[in-house]
Design an enzyme around this catalytic site. Structure first.
Site, PDB file in Angstrom:
ATOM      1  N   ASP A  32      -4.498 -12.836   3.722  1.00  0.00           N
ATOM      2  CA  ASP A  32      -5.723 -12.316   4.330  1.00  0.00           C
ATOM      3  C   ASP A  32      -6.968 -12.572   3.482  1.00  0.00           C
ATOM      4  O   ASP A  32      -8.066 -12.160   3.878  1.00  0.00           O
ATOM      5  CB  ASP A  32      -5.581 -10.821   4.682  1.00  0.00           C
ATOM      6  CG  ASP A  32      -4.852 -10.026   3.632  1.00  0.00           C
ATOM      7  OD1 ASP A  32      -4.594 -10.568   2.540  1.00  0.00           O
ATOM      8  OD2 ASP A  32      -4.528  -8.847   3.899  1.00  0.00           O
ATOM      9  N   HIS A  53      -6.144  -7.309  -0.257  1.00  0.00           N
ATOM     10  CA  HIS A  53      -6.260  -5.876  -0.549  1.00  0.00           C
ATOM     11  C   HIS A  53      -5.498  -5.547  -1.829  1.00  0.00           C
ATOM     12  O   HIS A  53      -4.443  -6.121  -2.086  1.00  0.00           O
ATOM     13  CB  HIS A  53      -5.698  -5.050   0.616  1.00  0.00           C
ATOM     14  CG  HIS A  53      -6.331  -5.358   1.930  1.00  0.00           C
ATOM     15  ND1 HIS A  53      -5.771  -6.235   2.839  1.00  0.00           N
ATOM     16  CD2 HIS A  53      -7.500  -4.932   2.470  1.00  0.00           C
ATOM     17  CE1 HIS A  53      -6.576  -6.324   3.899  1.00  0.00           C
ATOM     18  NE2 HIS A  53      -7.626  -5.550   3.698  1.00  0.00           N
ATOM     19  N   HIS A 102       0.821  -1.225   0.000  1.00  0.00           N
ATOM     20  CA  HIS A 102       0.000   0.000   0.000  1.00  0.00           C
ATOM     21  C   HIS A 102       0.849   1.266   0.000  1.00  0.00           C
ATOM     22  O   HIS A 102       0.332   2.347  -0.267  1.00  0.00           O
ATOM     23  CB  HIS A 102      -0.922   0.049   1.227  1.00  0.00           C
ATOM     24  CG  HIS A 102      -1.952  -1.037   1.256  1.00  0.00           C
ATOM     25  ND1 HIS A 102      -2.868  -1.210   0.244  1.00  0.00           N
ATOM     26  CD2 HIS A 102      -2.187  -2.028   2.153  1.00  0.00           C
ATOM     27  CE1 HIS A 102      -3.647  -2.264   0.530  1.00  0.00           C
ATOM     28  NE2 HIS A 102      -3.250  -2.768   1.686  1.00  0.00           N
ATOM     29  N   ASP A 126      -2.667 -10.880  -2.066  1.00  0.00           N
ATOM     30  CA  ASP A 126      -3.187 -10.313  -0.818  1.00  0.00           C
ATOM     31  C   ASP A 126      -4.636  -9.867  -1.064  1.00  0.00           C
ATOM     32  O   ASP A 126      -4.987  -9.471  -2.175  1.00  0.00           O
ATOM     33  CB  ASP A 126      -2.321  -9.109  -0.424  1.00  0.00           C
ATOM     34  CG  ASP A 126      -2.661  -8.546   0.945  1.00  0.00           C
ATOM     35  OD1 ASP A 126      -1.936  -8.837   1.905  1.00  0.00           O
ATOM     36  OD2 ASP A 126      -3.672  -7.786   1.047  1.00  0.00           O
TER      37      ASP A 126
HETATM   38 ZN   LIG Z   1      -3.923  -7.229   2.935  1.00  0.00          ZN
END
Ligand SMILES: [Zn+2]
Length: 306
Positions: free
Chosen positions: A242, A162, A123, A160
Site C-alpha cells: 500500500d 502503515h 496492527h 507496509d
Molecule cells: Zn497497510
C-alpha cells in the site's frame, strides 16, 4: 524455487464493501498461478488456540472465537469486520505462517516462503483487533520460531505503508526479535516515530507524505539498512504493497520496482543463507498489489536460486 503457502479459502472471508476485500486474494492467487506455478505451492493448516496465545491474551483469543456472529457482519473495531466464515481465514493465516517455520526446521524445503494470506495482521495487538486484522500472523510465527530454540536472532522488516503497531508492541522488550518498519508518518495508526527504539531492537523509518522513490530509498538506507548491525538467522517480511503510488489508502509514491529494491537490499545485507518468511499484509490497489508483489517475489526467487 520458493515455497508459496496459499489457499482459495481466503475468498470466504467476506468483508463487504471494504478495502480489505476478497478481490485482493483473487489478484494474488492469479499472480501465483500466472507467474509462479512452477514453484512449490502449499496449503496452510489451521492454527490451534494455543499457538495464537503465544502472543495474544487467552481471554482475547476466546473472545474472538466466541463472538463471530453466525449471520451478518461482526465488527471488532470500526475497520475490522468478520463474516461467519472469517474465523477459518484467521486460523489458516496464522497456521500457514507457523507452517513455514516447521518446514524450515524440518528441512523439507529450501527455506524461502511467501504466505499469501488475508487479512493482514501487523496492527493486531496482544489484546485487540485493529486495522483489518485480528491475529498478528507474523508475530505469532516469529515467537513460535524463537521458542523452538533453533533461531537466536530474528529480524522482521515491515514495508507496509502503515506502521505495524501490534508487532512493535509485542516485541519491543524482546532483544532477540528486531522490528524494522518504513511507513507514512504521521499517519494511521499513529505510532512509529524515530524515537520508539524498544530495547535497541526497534528501527522505525517514518516517511513524509508524497514521498517518492529517491526519498524512500535514502531514508530506508539511513534508518534501517545502515543502522542495524546484527546477524540474524531468520528474516521475516511484513509485505504490504500500500506504499505503491496507485494505492488509495495512503500517499506514498513507490513504483513497482521499489518493492524489488527494498527486498533485495535487505537480503543483500542481512541474508547469507538465512531462511526467509514473507507474509502478505496490505495493498489495496489491485494493479499496485499485483505488480508490487510480483517485484517482491522476483527478488525472493533470485535469492533462493543463489
Ligand atoms: Zn497497510
Amino acid at each position: 524455487m520458493i515455497n508459496i503457502i496459499f489457499s482459495e479459502e481466503y475468498k470466504n472471508h467476506d468483508t463487504g464493501n471494504h478495502p480489505e476485500a476478497i478481490k485482493r486474494i483473487e489478484v494474488v492467487n492469479n499472480l501465483i498461478k500466472e507467474e509462479y506455478s512452477k514453484h512449490n505451492l502449499i496449503e496452510p493448516t489451521i492454527a490451534k488456540k494455543q499457538m495464537i496465545s503465544l502472543v495474544h491474551d487467552v481471554e482475547y483469543v476466546n473472545y474472538i472465537f466466541d463472538s463471530i456472529s453466525t449471520s451478518g457482519f461482526t465488527y471488532f473495531d470500526p475497520d475490522t469486520i468478520a463474516c461467519p466464515n472469517s474465523l477459518n481465514s484467521y486460523l489458516l493465516a496464522v497456521g500457514g505462517s507457523v507452517d513455514a517455520v516447521n518446514y524450515i526446521i524440518n528441512n523439507e524445503n529450501n527455506g524461502v516462503f511467501f504466505c499469501a494470506h488475508r487479512p493482514p495482521g501487523h496492527h493486531a495487538e496482544s489484546n485487540k483487533a485493529m486495522g483489518f486484522g485480528v491475529f498478528n500472523n507474523v508475530a505469532i510465527s516469529a515467537q513460535y520460531a524463537l521458542n523452538t530454540g533453533k533461531f537466536k536472532k530474528i529480524l522482521i522488516v515491515d514495508f507496509d505503508v502503515h506502521h505495524g503497531n501490534g508487532t512493535q508492541h509485542i516485541f519491543e522488550n524482546n532483544p532477540n526479535i528486531y522490528y524494522a518498519s518504513s511507513h507514512q508518518y504521521p499517519y494511521y495508526p499513529g505510532t512509529g516515530s524515530l524515537d520508539e527504539v524498544g530495547v535497541g531492537n526497534i528501527f522505525n523509518c517514518p516517511l513524509p507524505s508524497d514521498c517518492d522513490t529517491s526519498t524512500f530509498r535514502s531514508l530506508f538506507r539511513k534508518n534501517i539498512v545502515d543502522k542495524i548491525d546484527t546477524k540474524f538467522d531468520l528474516i521475516y517480511f511484513s509485505a504490504g504493497f500500500d506504499a505503491h503510488k496507485l494505492d488509495p489508502l495512503a500517499s506514498i509514491n513507490l513504483e513497482d520496482d521499489d518493492f524489488y529494491w527494498v527486498t533485495k537490499i535487505i537480503l543483500e545485507k542481512f541474508a547469507n543463507n538465512v531462511p526467509i518468511i514473507s507474509v502478505l499484509e496490505g495493498g489495496y490497489d489491485m494493479k499496485g498489489l499485483y505488480h508490487g508483489l510480483n517485484n517482491h517475489l522476483k527478488a525472493l526467487v533470485e535469492y533462493s536460486d543463489e
